[in-house]
Enzyme design. Sequence first.
Site, PDB file in Angstrom:
ATOM      1  N   GLY A  27       0.849  -1.197   0.000  1.00 17.27           N
ATOM      2  CA  GLY A  27       0.000   0.000   0.000  1.00 17.27           C
ATOM      3  C   GLY A  27       0.881   1.243   0.000  1.00 17.27           C
ATOM      4  N   HIS A  28       1.910   1.231   0.846  1.00 21.16           N
ATOM      5  CA  HIS A  28       2.835   2.375   0.887  1.00 21.16           C
ATOM      6  C   HIS A  28       3.608   2.494  -0.428  1.00 21.16           C
ATOM      7  CE1 HIS A  28       2.685   1.205   5.300  1.00 21.16           C
ATOM      8  NE2 HIS A  28       2.293   2.455   5.328  1.00 21.16           N
ATOM      9  N   ARG A  31      -0.964  -3.374  10.732  1.00 19.24           N
ATOM     10  CA  ARG A  31      -1.482  -4.127  11.883  1.00 19.24           C
ATOM     11  C   ARG A  31      -1.749  -5.608  11.549  1.00 19.24           C
ATOM     12  NH1 ARG A  31      -4.051   0.990  13.064  1.00 19.24           N
ATOM     13  NH2 ARG A  31      -3.521   1.592  15.185  1.00 19.24           N
ATOM     14  N   GLY A  69      -3.694   7.159   1.090  1.00 13.70           N
ATOM     15  CA  GLY A  69      -4.452   6.023   0.560  1.00 13.70           C
ATOM     16  C   GLY A  69      -5.951   6.158   0.822  1.00 13.70           C
ATOM     17  N   LYS A  88      -7.791   3.757   1.567  1.00 16.13           N
ATOM     18  CA  LYS A  88      -8.196   2.827   2.635  1.00 16.13           C
ATOM     19  C   LYS A  88      -8.618   3.617   3.865  1.00 16.13           C
ATOM     20  CE  LYS A  88      -6.994  -0.681   5.779  1.00 16.13           C
ATOM     21  NZ  LYS A  88      -6.181  -0.041   6.817  1.00 16.13           N
TER      22      LYS A  88
END
Length: 295
Positions: free
Chosen positions: A30-31, A181, A141, A143
């Site tokens: 994602g990063h 996480r 993001g 998300k």
Amino acid sequence: MELTKAFSETRALAKGRVGLVPTMGAFHEGHTSLMKAIRERCDTLVVSVFVNPTQFEKEDDLESYPRDLASDTVVAEELSVDVLFAPEVDEVYPAGSATVVEVPGISQWMEGKHRPGHFSGVATVVTKLFAGIRPDVAIFGRKDAQQLAVIRGLSRDLRFPVEVIDGPTVRDWDGLALSSRNVRLSSSERETALGLSRGLFRAADQIDAGEFEGDILTATVRDACRDLAVEYVTLAALGTMVPIKELKLPAVLAMAGRVGPVRLIDNITIDFNGSEAEPDRGVILDEPSRLGTLR
Ligand code: PAF
């Protein structure tokens, strides 16, 4: 690549058009997708790694948040990041720090309701990053859809000359939205956690089939998440985050739930053109995420 600890040295290295990817480290795809998306839009790419204490409500959550600066440095080098800014807490919050940034309205729903103080911590640290690094463009993001709305709000209100852009939710091969996480989930907890994406994907299928009723969509998500402790499932307007009953404007179907010790969030954003709705399920990886190797 330069590794910096101070705002002043980071800013001094920032030449030409500056791009910023704010992160809390423990990089996953994602990063890296955000870093890749912004790389072409800037001359100097700055990535910040800072586990921001003021956005955690619980001490144990802050302490157990994964940190791996050595591995993050390798990943950032590979992606041609120019400056990796990894400040200590007292660089960001000097002794006597008192200023906080609040974005009322957007912050009051969903995450804001369940994590009091969280968005004030996010807004404060992002304001410090924008003020100290002065990026021309910054990426976040989808998300964290509500966080993105909060940051767009503060950037507009405080007149930061920064273009805030967004990148897709990146999902592991099985659909689980990537989050640092996730490394804390056991394999059985991970199975349970798949309820989030399963529920949201089923709701997305219903939207594709013309279902716009909020109660029906949220019930579909809840039904898929019976094995986890759901905190909320909400259909909300995308810009304001105000809950809505029916899909008739761009929206987000967002949720949070707990699986074992881990709190997870996920969402689908939904584009709406007046009559048709198009849910965005994000990007699914072809193979297991590198997060598996960080366990
Ligand atoms: O999304 C995150 O990783 C954090 O909330 C952010 C934006 C870096 C602020 O600490």
